[in-house]
Motif scaffolding. Structure first.
Motif, PDB file in Angstrom:
ATOM      1  N   SER A  21      31.960   6.352 -30.370  1.00  0.00           N
ATOM      2  CA  SER A  21      30.525   6.605 -30.456  1.00  0.00           C
ATOM      3  C   SER A  21      29.812   5.907 -29.309  1.00  0.00           C
ATOM      4  O   SER A  21      30.316   4.942 -28.735  1.00  0.00           O
ATOM      5  N   VAL A  23      25.730   4.692 -28.463  1.00  0.00           N
ATOM      6  CA  VAL A  23      24.310   4.616 -28.807  1.00  0.00           C
ATOM      7  C   VAL A  23      23.515   4.395 -27.525  1.00  0.00           C
ATOM      8  O   VAL A  23      23.835   3.508 -26.729  1.00  0.00           O
ATOM      9  N   SER A  25      19.742   3.786 -25.562  1.00  0.00           N
ATOM     10  CA  SER A  25      18.403   3.232 -25.743  1.00  0.00           C
ATOM     11  C   SER A  25      17.693   3.215 -24.396  1.00  0.00           C
ATOM     12  O   SER A  25      18.322   3.292 -23.345  1.00  0.00           O
ATOM     13  N   ASP A  73      23.724  13.285 -32.154  1.00  0.00           N
ATOM     14  CA  ASP A  73      22.733  13.183 -33.217  1.00  0.00           C
ATOM     15  C   ASP A  73      21.491  12.573 -32.575  1.00  0.00           C
ATOM     16  O   ASP A  73      21.410  11.353 -32.369  1.00  0.00           O
ATOM     17  N   LYS A  76      19.644   9.699 -34.199  1.00  0.00           N
ATOM     18  CA  LYS A  76      20.286   8.380 -34.142  1.00  0.00           C
ATOM     19  C   LYS A  76      20.558   7.935 -32.705  1.00  0.00           C
ATOM     20  O   LYS A  76      21.183   6.891 -32.496  1.00  0.00           O
ATOM     21  N   ASN A  77      20.126   8.729 -31.743  1.00  0.00           N
ATOM     22  CA  ASN A  77      20.370   8.411 -30.335  1.00  0.00           C
ATOM     23  C   ASN A  77      21.849   8.170 -30.067  1.00  0.00           C
ATOM     24  O   ASN A  77      22.217   7.265 -29.296  1.00  0.00           O
ATOM     25  N   THR A  78      22.674   8.958 -30.664  1.00  0.00           N
ATOM     26  CA  THR A  78      24.115   8.725 -30.623  1.00  0.00           C
ATOM     27  C   THR A  78      24.868   9.981 -30.222  1.00  0.00           C
ATOM     28  O   THR A  78      24.525  11.088 -30.659  1.00  0.00           O
TER      29      THR A  78
END
Length: 122
Positions: A21, A23, A25, A73, A76-78
């Motif tokens: 995964s 993430v 930002s 997603d 979820k910024n993922t």
């Protein structure tokens, strides 16, 4: 600027599965195409997979087509990379990438994560 943090790497036996995964930002995640590259010991970094920032268009390297699936997603910024039927030759550091272009180029991207190690034992 976009910051990318990968997770989910590890050791798995050949034929097994693993999901990595990433993430993101820093900026509007949904406006960036996302993807994965990898680098095996002694080899050049290579493109693995990418997903567009609109429409969910995907692309894969021939070596992983049919075994790996990329998804994202935006809530979820993922971004995920599901890896099935893993082979020892999939052993590498996997890097998450992001780019403001509509799709990740196979020769690189603007933003890179630090990488996560995936090791497939025979």
């Amino acid at each position: 600027q976009v910051q990318l943090v990968e997770s989910g790497g590890g050791l798995v036996q050949a034929g097994g599965s693993l999901r990595v995964s990433c993430v993101a930002s820093g900026r509007t995640f949904s406006s960036y195409s996302m993807g994965w590259f990898r680098q095996a010991p002694g080899k050049q970094r290579e493109f693995v997979s990418a997903i567009s920032w609109v429409g969910g268009r995907t692309s894969y390297a021939d070596s992983v087509k049919g075994r790996f699936t990329i998804s994202r997603d935006n809530a979820k910024n993922t971004v995920y990379l599901q890896m099935n039927s893993l082979k020892p030759e999939d052993t590498a550091v996997y890097y998450c990438v992001a780019d403001p272009r509509a799709m990740i180029r196979t020769n690189g991207a603007d933003y890179w994560g630090q990488g996560t190690q995936v090791t497939v034992s025979s």
